[in-house]
Structure formats: structure tokens, C-alpha cells
Design a protein around this motif. Structure first.
Motif, PDB file in Angstrom:
ATOM      1  N   VAL A 158     -58.997  -9.586 -51.891  1.00 34.40           N
ATOM      2  CA  VAL A 158     -59.526 -10.525 -50.638  1.00 34.40           C
ATOM      3  C   VAL A 158     -60.785 -11.367 -51.411  1.00 34.40           C
ATOM      4  O   VAL A 158     -61.457 -12.471 -51.502  1.00 34.40           O
ATOM      5  N   GLU A 159     -61.855 -10.456 -52.658  1.00 34.96           N
ATOM      6  CA  GLU A 159     -62.631 -10.562 -52.814  1.00 34.96           C
ATOM      7  C   GLU A 159     -62.563 -11.795 -53.442  1.00 34.96           C
ATOM      8  O   GLU A 159     -63.617 -12.489 -54.339  1.00 34.96           O
ATOM      9  N   PRO A 194     -57.743 -10.426 -41.234  1.00 39.81           N
ATOM     10  CA  PRO A 194     -58.841  -9.081 -41.638  1.00 39.81           C
ATOM     11  C   PRO A 194     -59.276  -7.380 -42.566  1.00 39.81           C
ATOM     12  O   PRO A 194     -58.297  -6.409 -41.388  1.00 39.81           O
ATOM     13  N   GLU A 195     -59.584  -7.121 -43.165  1.00 42.99           N
ATOM     14  CA  GLU A 195     -59.284  -5.731 -43.058  1.00 42.99           C
ATOM     15  C   GLU A 195     -58.275  -4.751 -43.636  1.00 42.99           C
ATOM     16  O   GLU A 195     -57.860  -4.075 -43.641  1.00 42.99           O
ATOM     17  N   SER A 196     -57.242  -5.924 -43.752  1.00 45.35           N
ATOM     18  CA  SER A 196     -56.336  -5.477 -44.835  1.00 45.35           C
ATOM     19  C   SER A 196     -55.959  -4.558 -45.886  1.00 45.35           C
ATOM     20  O   SER A 196     -54.979  -4.545 -46.523  1.00 45.35           O
ATOM     21  N   ASN A 197     -56.642  -5.958 -46.811  1.00 40.09           N
ATOM     22  CA  ASN A 197     -57.042  -5.790 -48.387  1.00 40.09           C
ATOM     23  C   ASN A 197     -55.747  -6.436 -49.060  1.00 40.09           C
ATOM     24  O   ASN A 197     -55.588  -6.042 -50.019  1.00 40.09           O
ATOM     25  N   ASN A 198     -55.382  -7.384 -47.905  1.00 38.20           N
ATOM     26  CA  ASN A 198     -53.801  -7.916 -48.131  1.00 38.20           C
ATOM     27  C   ASN A 198     -52.502  -6.880 -48.831  1.00 38.20           C
ATOM     28  O   ASN A 198     -51.980  -6.703 -49.278  1.00 38.20           O
ATOM     29  N   GLN A 243     -55.471  -5.901 -57.558  1.00 35.80           N
ATOM     30  CA  GLN A 243     -56.427  -5.242 -56.541  1.00 35.80           C
ATOM     31  C   GLN A 243     -57.614  -5.385 -57.706  1.00 35.80           C
ATOM     32  O   GLN A 243     -58.807  -5.774 -57.566  1.00 35.80           O
TER      33      GLN A 243
END
Length: 621
Positions: A301-302, A319-323, A489
């Protein structure tokens, strides 16, 4: 001479004390008067050498055997275009160039006490870092901007807002009372009273004075001579210490438009690329292509909305799932197609009495009520709303008289990730792979490297559309994937502010391009060294010192086919040329099952079900 520095010396200088004499002859018969005035000429090195401590990869040390002294080591580094640091080991008499800079504490790296080379070092070029201890409001990078009439250079600290900009200005007795001659004032800007003439490079400042600092002489000359100096506070906010040192320039993110323009052959068409041709890697890590992302890859997500990630993909990530999340129901095909049904995978049919717009929701809710339901059809059979439910689906079958959507329902027993750009992924990679139109140089084809959810069924649908089969309104594309987070990641966009000594390895998107000389193919070859960039004093250079990526281009691959390929190209249906090489079988779901033979006749044969990882080339009617 300039390479023999003494202790606490950052650069050498030569001072010549001369005299200018004027002789005036008024009367040839008498003695004539003469005048003399002293003249000092100072020759300064334009390279500064700063003691520093940094982290470098252990396996990349380059020993310079010809250098037998520290001066030789410095001279060799000066003459090596991509040398950024050197380390002289007096105990062993070795001169070492640490080559690849790492992040602090990175594995396979070590901390090195070295000397950094700063090129283009000069009073009007080099910035100064002012460290006002425990007060970051005044600390920062101050760069020379203009002259304060006859009193010396003024320095500006640029900030995000104009109000936070600061000026370091030499004392001017005609307008300043806060300091004394030879001292510097730290001032805030005054938009109404300040004056700057960029053409003549002069300036006057009248903003509020924050502090008065005594540097002991000319700021740039002292800092460039010694590397850093201690500063005395005459007046201003109290602090334990103030120091000034050479600002070590950092490099921005590499400018890939140079390579893009060279690849296209003309300027201004970089936006024409479907995928960025240039790929960047950080050689200080074991991961591949740190700063590049395939459109078929999942993304951290970054990464944000930088290419190739599209807005729809980023918005789809919770949100906050880190894909890493459970996808919603996914439409595989819209039209007259359902799953091939038998006793092993068919669950039931329902006829909901609802409005047409409510059919998909009702069918999905019912599918959730079955533990083993992973696919459902939502549509109509004639004019009657209908839901069909399946535990598995391996073959798409056309059924005349029905119309709707075949939808996959991922159960909440496994998380998936969203890929960067589904449409570009299909256009650039996955379709070419399953048609066998990829390049032989690829170590892993896109389908194998970037597997996606419902890949087999999506390829079946796409192939049917290529053949022009009736009953298909729309096919889905690979959108969610089961990819190991360790493979994506770590990805990040190319950062700016990289320190001197940092390296990047440059390559081309190997599904479409290959690295070639920017000058074109011919006598000039492209060595691997031209595909490595080194940050040197705020600039990216290759091994021969040429700036940036000026010698590299990405040459586009071409498709070579038989003469009949032209016919498909003229119809804008090139994909069909590749389908001729596919093994296609046509089955009839009768009792017993029948298969169409090579001569067009029907013969009895069981329908062979392929493994789920193998794209299905067959068709059932």
C-alpha cells in the motif's frame, strides 16, 4: 600537490602573495613616481574530502593495488569517475574503494570509516549544514544565494513555507546593530522590506534577527577548508553548541525520461508507454527489482498511485489490510455461459421471485448459506429469474436460453491480494503467455510468476471471445492473486535523497525490451557497467563518468512470424495467429460424452478434466 592534505584539512589551497606596481612617466628627464599595492591569489581545489562513517556491502570492496600512500589513494579516487569514497588502511598499506552503500545496519554490510569525495566544491556552489543543537527550527541546509554588497555571501535555508525560510547574513554596519564586524546574523524573511536582485546577485535583508553567530571568519572558506567548524553564539536562543559543516549532497530519484525518450526515438512521447521500459534494482539487497513493479504483481500500500498501480486497485484494498484480504464475489463471465454441471459439483437451482436488479444479491446470499458453494450463476432462464450453485467449476459451457453472470465466491478461508493493473496485465502479459506468444528469455512466464484467482476460467472466456464464439458479453480479467507477500511487499518507489555511494542497477522490462546503446546498434557496445548508476555528490553517473542514463536505451522486441501473420495484423486480430498452435478439443456433453474428431465426425470419448493449474484449451457445447 592537491592530494597531500594535512590533518584537519578538507581541501588544499595555494596562496600567492604578489604586488601590482604602477609607474607613471610625467617628465622623461626626471625621476617618475610609482605606486604599489599587494595582491593575493588563492588557488583552491574544486574537490573536497570529508571524513565520514557509512555502511557499505562487505563483498564489494575494490582494492587499488597501485596506490601505495594515502595521497596516491586520494589521487586514484579523484581520477576514477564513479569513486565516491576511499579508505586508506595504514596498517596494511591498502587503498580500498567501498562500492555499494547500504542502509544502516543492513545485512551483508559493515560500517566503514572512509573519506567521501565531494565534487564541484566551491564557495558559491557548496551548501553548509548548520546544526543548532536541540533547536531544529534553526538547523538545516543553508545554500549560497547572493552577495550582501561588500560584506560577503548570504545563505538561504529553504523550507516548505516561506514563513519558515531563514537567512544567514554577514554583518552590515550600515543597517545592523545586533552584531559586530565579521559576524553573521540569523534572520527571518520580511516580504515587504527585503530586496533581492537575481540578475546582479545582490540582496538586502531587514527581517527580525534571531541570533548573532561568530564563525571566526568567512563561513564557506572555513567550512570548505576544515570540513566543519564550531560556532560561537553572541546572542540568541541558548543552546549547548552550534556547528557548521559541509552539506553532503544527495541524489534525487533517477530521471527515466532520458531512457524513455531514447527508446521511443523522439521527445515528448513518454506517456505512450503501457509499461515503464526502465526497471531499477537496489544491488545492496537480495530482492529483485526493488524499485519496479509488474502490472500483474500485487503491491504494498505504500506504493500509492505510482505507476503501474491504478486508482481502482488502490481503492479496492481495505484499510490496514496491507493488501491481504478476502475478496468480494467476482464476475467471471457475463452472457449465456454457466459451469459444466454433474453430480460432483452441482448443488442446486433456485427460482427467486425478485426484481431483476436484486437477482445477484439474492443468489450470493443463498450461495453463502451452502458450506461448499464457491460459484453461482445469477440471471434468467427465459424470463424467469434463476440462481445456480456449484462447489467447483473447471469448464465454461454455453447454454442457450439463459443469460446472466457466472460469479466466483471466494470463501473466507484464504486471503488474496489485489494486483496493480488488471487490464494492462492482461494486455501486456497474461494473454501473450497462454497463447505462447511470450519471449523465450523470460525465466518465468507471467502466469507462473503472477498466478491469479480464477485464472483458468478467465483464460477460457478470453479464448472463446478471440474465436468469436456467441453468447459472451464480457469476460473478467485477473484481478486478485495468491502471491507470496515476500515477493512484493518489499517493493518501493525509487526514493529521492539517496546518499553518495548509493548504487542502482538499471535494466529493461524484459517482456518487451532489451538494453541497447542510446546511440543505436552498431560499433558501440553496451557494457554492464553502463547499467549501473552511482550517486556522486548529488548526481547519478555511470562507470565512465557520463551523466545519468545518457548511454542507455531500451530496444523494443519485435514479433517474427510467417507471411500469413500479415493477414491477421491487417484485421487487428493478431492473437488468432497464435491460436493455431493451441491444442483445441471440442466435446459434446451427451450421454455418452462425444468428441469431435479431426475429420469433423463425432466419436465417443470421455471429457478429460485438466489440473486446475493448467489452462484449459478445450470447449464444451
Amino acid at each position: 600537490f592537491f592530494d597531500h592534505l594535512t590533518t584537519n584539512e578538507t581541501r588544499r589551497q595555494v596562496s600567492l602573495d604578489c604586488a601590482v606596481i604602477g609607474h607613471y612617466v610625467f617628465d622623461p628627464s626626471a625621476a617618475s613616481p610609482w605606486v604599489s599595492t599587494p595582491l593575493r591569489i588563492v588557488l583552491r581545489d574544486d574537490t573536497c574530502w570529508v571524513d565520514t562513517t557509512a555502511w557499505f556491502m562487505e563483498s564489494t570492496e575494490d582494492v587499488q593495488a597501485e596506490a601505495t600512500s594515502q595521497a596516491d589513494c586520494r589521487r586514484t579516487c579523484r581520477n576514477t569517475p564513479n569513486c565516491t569514497h576511499f579508505e586508506w588502511k595504514p596498517a596494511t598499506g591498502e587503498c580500498v574503494f567501498p562500492r555499494i552503500r547500504c542502509s544502516s545496519g543492513a545485512s551483508a554490510c559493515k560500517e566503514v570509516a572512509a573519506v567521501e569525495k565531494i565534487t564541484n566544491c566551491g564557495e558559491r556552489k557548496t551548501c553548509v549544514y548548520l546544526n543548532y543543537t536541540n533547536n531544529w527550527d534553526y538547523s538545516g541546509e543553508y545554500c549560497p544565494q547572493a552577495d550582501s554588497e561588500f560584506y560577503g555571501l548570504v545563505y538561504e535555508r529553504v523550507s516548505v513555507t516561506p514563513e519558515d525560510t531563514l537567512w544567514l547574513v554577514p554583518f552590515d554596519p550600515d543597517r545592523d546593530t545586533n552584531c559586530s564586524a565579521g559576524q553573521f546574523l540569523l534572520r527571518r524573511p520580511d516580504a515587504k522590506k527585503d530586496f533581492q536582485d537575481s540578475l546582479r546577485a545582490i540582496a538586502e535583508f531587514n527581517g527580525n534577527v534571531i541570533a548573532c553567530l561568530d564563525l571566526g571568519g568567512d563561513l564557506s572558506s572555513l567550512v570548505l577548508l576544515h570540513g566543519s567548524i564550531e560556532v560561537s553564539i553572541v546572542s540568541g536562543p541558548p543552546t549547548s553548541s552550534v556547528s557548521a559543516s559541509i552539506w553532503e549532497p544527495s541524489c534525487p530519484a533517477p530521471n527515466i525520461t532520458e531512457v524513455a525518450a531514447a527508446t521511443l526515438g523522439e521527445q515528448g512521447e513518454v506517456e505512450g508507454f503501457v509499461v515503464d521500459p526502465l526497471w531499477l534494482d537496489d544491488p545492496s539487497t537480495v530482492d529483485a527489482d526493488d524499485f519496479s513493479l509488474h502490472p500483474c504483481s500485487c503491491f504494498p500500500v505504500e506504493w500509492g498511485l505510482s505507476a503501474p498501480v491504478i486508482d481502482e486497485s488502490l481503492q479496492d484494498v481495505p484499510p490496514e489490510s496491507n493488501n491481504q484480504f478476502y475478496p468480494k464475489a467476482f464476475q467471471i463471465v457475463e452472457g449465456e455461459y454457466v459451469c459444466e454441471a454433474d453430480s460432483t459439483n452441482f448443488i442446486s437451482i433456485t427460482l427467486p421471485q425478485v426484481e431483476e436488479s436484486e437477482i445477484p444479491t439474492v443468489c450470493e446470499d443463498t450461495c453463502w448459506s451452502y458450506e461448499n458453494c464457491t460459484y453461482f450463476f445469477a440471471g434468467k432462464a427465459g424470463d424467469t429469474p434463476q440462481c445456480r450453485f456449484y462447489s467447483s467449476c473447471t469448464v465454461l459451457v454455453r447454454e442457450a436460453g439463459v443469460f446472466g453472470a457466472l460469479i466466483g465466491l471466494p470463501r473466507k478461508d484464504k486471503k488474496y491480494c489485489r494486483i496493480a493493473d488488471p487490464q494492462t496485465c492482461a494486455k501486456v502479459s497474461t494473454r501473450r503467455e497462454y497463447l505462447g506468444a511470450g519471449t523465450s528469455q523470460q525465466p518465468l512466464d507471467p502466469a507462473s510468476k503472477y498466478p491469479c484467482l480464477y485464472q483458468d476460467l478467465l483464460q477460457q472466456c478470453d479464448l472463446k471471445m478471440l474465436y468469436g464464439q456467441l453468447g459472451i458479453e464480457k469476460c473478467g480479467v485477473c484481478t486478485y492473486a495468491d502471491q507470496d507477500p515476500a515477493l512484493w511487499q518489499y517493493k518501493r518507489t525509487a526514493p529521492s535523497g539517496l546518499p553518495s555511494g548509493y548504487q542502482l542497477t538499471v535494466g529493461c522490462f524484459n517482456e518487451r525490451y532489451a538494453p541497447v546503446p542510446a546511440s543505436g546498434l552498431g560499433a558501440v557496445s553496451l557494457s554492464e557497467s553502463h547499467q549501473k548508476l552511482t550517486c556522486l555528490s548529488g548526481r547519478w553517473v555511470s562507470s565512465d563518468g557520463s551523466p545519468g542514463l545518457t548511454k542507455l536505451a531500451c530496444g523494443a522486441c519485435i514479433t517474427v512470424g510467417a507471411v500469413d501473420y500479415k493477414n491477421y495484423q491487417e484485421q487487428d486480430r493478431e492473437e488468432l495467429w497464435f491460436t493455431e498452435r493451441l491444442e483445441v478439443e471440442i466435446f459434446v456433453a451427451s450421454n455418452p460424452p462425444m468428441r469431435m474428431g479431426s475429420n469433423g465426425s463425432l466419436e465417443e470419448a470421455p471429457i478429460v478434466r485438466r489440473a486446475s493449474s493448467t489452462p484449459v484449451r478445450g470447449d464444451s457445447v
